[in-house]
Design a protein around this motif. Structure first.
Motif, PDB file in Angstrom:
ATOM      1  N   ALA A  85     -15.116 -14.419  18.241  1.00  0.00           N
ATOM      2  CA  ALA A  85     -14.266 -15.185  19.161  1.00  0.00           C
ATOM      3  C   ALA A  85     -14.633 -16.655  19.116  1.00  0.00           C
ATOM      4  CB  ALA A  85     -14.446 -14.661  20.577  1.00  0.00           C
ATOM      5  N   ALA A  86     -13.625 -17.504  19.021  1.00  0.00           N
ATOM      6  CA  ALA A  86     -13.862 -18.937  19.001  1.00  0.00           C
ATOM      7  C   ALA A  86     -14.312 -19.401  20.376  1.00  0.00           C
ATOM      8  CB  ALA A  86     -12.588 -19.669  18.594  1.00  0.00           C
ATOM      9  N   GLY A  87     -15.148 -20.431  20.351  1.00  0.00           N
ATOM     10  CA  GLY A  87     -15.644 -20.984  21.602  1.00  0.00           C
ATOM     11  C   GLY A  87     -14.659 -21.973  22.196  1.00  0.00           C
ATOM     12  N   ALA A  88     -15.160 -22.792  23.084  1.00  0.00           N
ATOM     13  CA  ALA A  88     -14.276 -23.679  23.832  1.00  0.00           C
ATOM     14  C   ALA A  88     -13.932 -24.951  23.086  1.00  0.00           C
ATOM     15  CB  ALA A  88     -14.937 -24.052  25.160  1.00  0.00           C
ATOM     16  N   ALA A  89     -14.552 -25.192  21.903  1.00  0.00           N
ATOM     17  CA  ALA A  89     -14.324 -26.443  21.186  1.00  0.00           C
ATOM     18  C   ALA A  89     -12.881 -26.556  20.738  1.00  0.00           C
ATOM     19  CB  ALA A  89     -15.251 -26.523  19.976  1.00  0.00           C
ATOM     20  N   SER A  90     -12.362 -27.736  20.826  1.00  0.00           N
ATOM     21  CA  SER A  90     -11.004 -27.998  20.358  1.00  0.00           C
ATOM     22  C   SER A  90     -10.939 -27.882  18.859  1.00  0.00           C
ATOM     23  CB  SER A  90     -10.585 -29.415  20.784  1.00  0.00           C
ATOM     24  OG  SER A  90      -9.442 -29.821  20.069  1.00  0.00           O
ATOM     25  N   ALA A  91      -9.776 -27.420  18.343  1.00  0.00           N
ATOM     26  CA  ALA A  91      -9.611 -27.278  16.897  1.00  0.00           C
ATOM     27  C   ALA A  91      -9.684 -28.622  16.200  1.00  0.00           C
ATOM     28  CB  ALA A  91      -8.273 -26.610  16.598  1.00  0.00           C
ATOM     29  N   GLN A  92      -9.468 -29.709  16.929  1.00  0.00           N
ATOM     30  CA  GLN A  92      -9.512 -31.023  16.329  1.00  0.00           C
ATOM     31  C   GLN A  92     -10.905 -31.661  16.390  1.00  0.00           C
ATOM     32  OE1 GLN A  92      -6.826 -30.198  18.470  1.00  0.00           O
ATOM     33  NE2 GLN A  92      -5.722 -29.674  16.604  1.00  0.00           N
ATOM     34  N   ASP A  93     -11.802 -31.086  17.135  1.00  0.00           N
ATOM     35  CA  ASP A  93     -13.149 -31.642  17.274  1.00  0.00           C
ATOM     36  C   ASP A  93     -14.045 -31.015  16.211  1.00  0.00           C
ATOM     37  OD1 ASP A  93     -15.581 -32.645  17.999  1.00  0.00           O
ATOM     38  OD2 ASP A  93     -15.479 -32.012  20.087  1.00  0.00           O
ATOM     39  N   PHE A  94     -13.972 -31.561  14.994  1.00  0.00           N
ATOM     40  CA  PHE A  94     -14.692 -30.947  13.882  1.00  0.00           C
ATOM     41  C   PHE A  94     -16.200 -31.052  14.047  1.00  0.00           C
ATOM     42  CE2 PHE A  94     -10.510 -31.620  11.908  1.00  0.00           C
ATOM     43  CZ  PHE A  94     -10.308 -30.368  11.368  1.00  0.00           C
ATOM     44  N   ARG A  95     -16.670 -32.061  14.751  1.00  0.00           N
ATOM     45  CA  ARG A  95     -18.109 -32.167  14.980  1.00  0.00           C
ATOM     46  C   ARG A  95     -18.599 -30.978  15.804  1.00  0.00           C
ATOM     47  NH1 ARG A  95     -20.307 -37.231  18.306  1.00  0.00           N
ATOM     48  NH2 ARG A  95     -18.868 -36.292  19.814  1.00  0.00           N
ATOM     49  N   ALA A  96     -17.909 -30.678  16.901  1.00  0.00           N
ATOM     50  CA  ALA A  96     -18.304 -29.540  17.736  1.00  0.00           C
ATOM     51  C   ALA A  96     -18.142 -28.223  16.983  1.00  0.00           C
ATOM     52  CB  ALA A  96     -17.483 -29.520  19.021  1.00  0.00           C
ATOM     53  N   LEU A  97     -17.063 -28.127  16.204  1.00  0.00           N
ATOM     54  CA  LEU A  97     -16.852 -26.899  15.433  1.00  0.00           C
ATOM     55  C   LEU A  97     -17.955 -26.702  14.404  1.00  0.00           C
ATOM     56  CD1 LEU A  97     -12.983 -27.028  14.849  1.00  0.00           C
ATOM     57  CD2 LEU A  97     -14.246 -25.592  16.459  1.00  0.00           C
ATOM     58  N   ALA A  98     -18.379 -27.780  13.772  1.00  0.00           N
ATOM     59  CA  ALA A  98     -19.452 -27.678  12.785  1.00  0.00           C
ATOM     60  C   ALA A  98     -20.747 -27.213  13.439  1.00  0.00           C
ATOM     61  CB  ALA A  98     -19.654 -29.023  12.098  1.00  0.00           C
TER      62      ALA A  98
END
Length: 494
Positions: free
Chosen positions: A18-31
């Motif tokens: 399950a994906a977390g709360a990070a926005s799909a556009q926030d690549f820093r948080a996704l990384a």
């Protein structure tokens, strides 16, 4: 063949986290989130974390240190490309050919760049040499020149900074060959230094400085540059032709969709020629063996030419397999077993594989109940030589390069044990003893993680050990010059 269960599986497991709360556009948080997930999954499930010995040392040294290193760079992640690069940096740092992260979208192809100076380098005989210069671009070093340095960094230092872990594993010969074209390209990776502007090349006996002026990016030019540097398989990877009076068996792919039924039929139709005294060539250059059925495809070719009765006693000993006892690893085998049992044809033809998989699941249950970290099961027993005569009368050259990976190496384990077979070409890729892939989706949904979930500790070929042609059988010329390659191979039969 310890990849048998994987080969029998219709598809690799894909576990969606399950994906977390990070926005799909926030690549820093996704990384940052994906890096932590890679760390946690590998720490919890990879055999190298718990099996003793040298094969797991690099894993254990990098799992935490590498995470901290990668996370310290996450602040510069600003796009899907840089997100993919940072995950690859962490995965490649394990120096395990079976640990990888791959984008779930169409990623950077081999010919991609957003900037380049109009030239490309190749890794040849331990040096970075100019392999291509775009026609019409002046004031560049000629083809064959050797890169000495750019600014105050040697060619080796520049490669370590711009290529190692980001594009591949530069601790291996195959990794250097595959990544060399990108040394002076801008591949849209903001996590490394920019393309250098002033470089020194050795031209003949002299060293000269050249300005690296940006050139227009044209897909056709980049493709031409890459193809002039690294061998690329032809559009039809499976074929047989006659070269210099001998059969030349092309096997440039071990993928399921390569067209095996027609190819095997062609092989069977030319058995008389293949088994003749003049000899033949098996060309495995570029034979990516990542497919789950790759080893079976390679063994299928050998069995058709030499017959199963002759090859069975010459297969490498399977030894034993060590499994890390975790619920996630157990689930892989449960899912695989369910797919096997749901396939009527597989049930009819491969009952022994189903029984073997059921035994593995039962062993997982016992180990988990006993709180064991690992358990070990015996592999396929060796078969005694029945005295079957060798049906192949002539010499055989097996041609390889750094594109021969994974299941291709398993195939070489057999081929190199057959009489009158010689390995020629250049150093192959390497293959970890941590085998059989689990594939799972990372929280961002932009990448998958793949890792080997069991350890072949007794494999006769060492961990991450490539095949290296013997002296006199190593090709040192231009690997993309097919005429030269074929002429050289012809001399090996003299």
């Amino acid at each position: 063949m310890n990849r048998l269960i994987a080969a029998a599986s219709a598809a690799v497991v894909s576990l969606t986290l399950a994906a977390g709360a990070a926005s799909a556009q926030d690549f820093r948080a996704l990384a940052q989130q994906d890096l932590q997930t890679v760390h946690d999954v590998l720490a919890a499930n990879h055999p190298a974390a718990v099996v003793p010995g040298a094969p797991g040392e690099t894993f254990r040294a990098w799992i935490d240190t590498g995470l901290a290193d990668a996370q310290s760079k996450a602040g510069r992640v600003n796009s899907g490309d840089s997100h993919a690069y940072l995950l690859r940096y962490y995965a490649n740092g394990f120096r395990d050919s079976n640990i990888a992260t791959r984008p779930t979208y169409e990623g950077l192809g081999p010919y991609f760049a957003i900037g380049w100076p109009g030239l490309t380098t190749a890794w040849r005989n331990g040096e970075y040499v100019v392999s291509y210069v775009k026609p019409g671009v002046r004031s560049l070093p000629p083809v064959g020149s050797t890169l000495v340095k750019c600014g105050d960094k040697t060619a080796a230092q520049l490669a370590d900074e711009r290529l190692d872990r980001w594009e591949g594993d530069l601790t291996t010969e195959a990794g250097r060959v595959r990544t060399a074209p990108y040394l002076l390209w801008n591949r849209n990776n903001p996590l490394t230094s920019g393309v250098p502007s002033l470089c020194t090349f050795k031209v003949g006996r002299r060293e000269r400085e050249f300005q690296m002026q940006p050139q227009p990016v044209e897909a056709g030019a980049l493709e031409a540059a890459y193809r002039a540097t690294v061998y690329m398989p032809p559009a039809n990877p499976l074929a047989i032709e006659t070269v210099n009076g001998r059969p030349w068996v092309h096997v440039h792919s071990l993928a399921d969709e390569a067209g095996w039924d027609a190819f095997y039929a062609a092989v069977e139709g030319q058995l008389a020629a293949l088994r003749g005294p003049q000899g033949f060539v098996i060309d495995l250059r570029g034979a990516n063996g990542a497919s789950l059925n790759a080893t079976g495809r390679g063994y299928g070719l050998a069995n058709r030419i030499w017959t199963p009765e002759f090859t069975v006693s010459r297969q490498p000993e399977a030894g034993s397999i060590t499994y890390r006892a975790t619920p996630t690893n157990r689930q892989w085998f449960v899912d695989t077993l369910n797919r096997m049992q749901a396939d009527p044809r597989f049930v009819q033809e491969s009952g022994a594989v189903i029984e073997q998989t059921q035994a593995i699941v039962a062993a997982f249950d016992s180990a988990l109940a006993a709180n064991q970290a690992t358990f070990t099961l015996p592999g396929r027993p060796s078969v005694a030589d029945s005295g079957t005569a060798n049906p192949v009368a002539g010499p055989v050259i097996v041609l390889v390069d750094g594109g021969c990976t994974s299941g291709c190496l398993d195939t070489l384990d057999l081929l190199t044990r057959l009489p009158n077979v010689r390995l020629a070409g250049s150093v192959t890729a390497e293959d970890s003893i941590f085998i059989e892939p689990t594939v799972l989706r990372l929280p961002s949904n932009y990448a998958d993680l793949s890792y080997g979930h069991k350890a072949w500790m007794t494999r006769q070929r060492g961990n991450d050990m490539p095949f290296t042609p013997a002296q006199g059988l190593a090709y040192t010329g231009d690997p993309t010059d097919e005429t030269a390659v074929r002429a050289w191979v012809g001399t090996l039969f003299q």
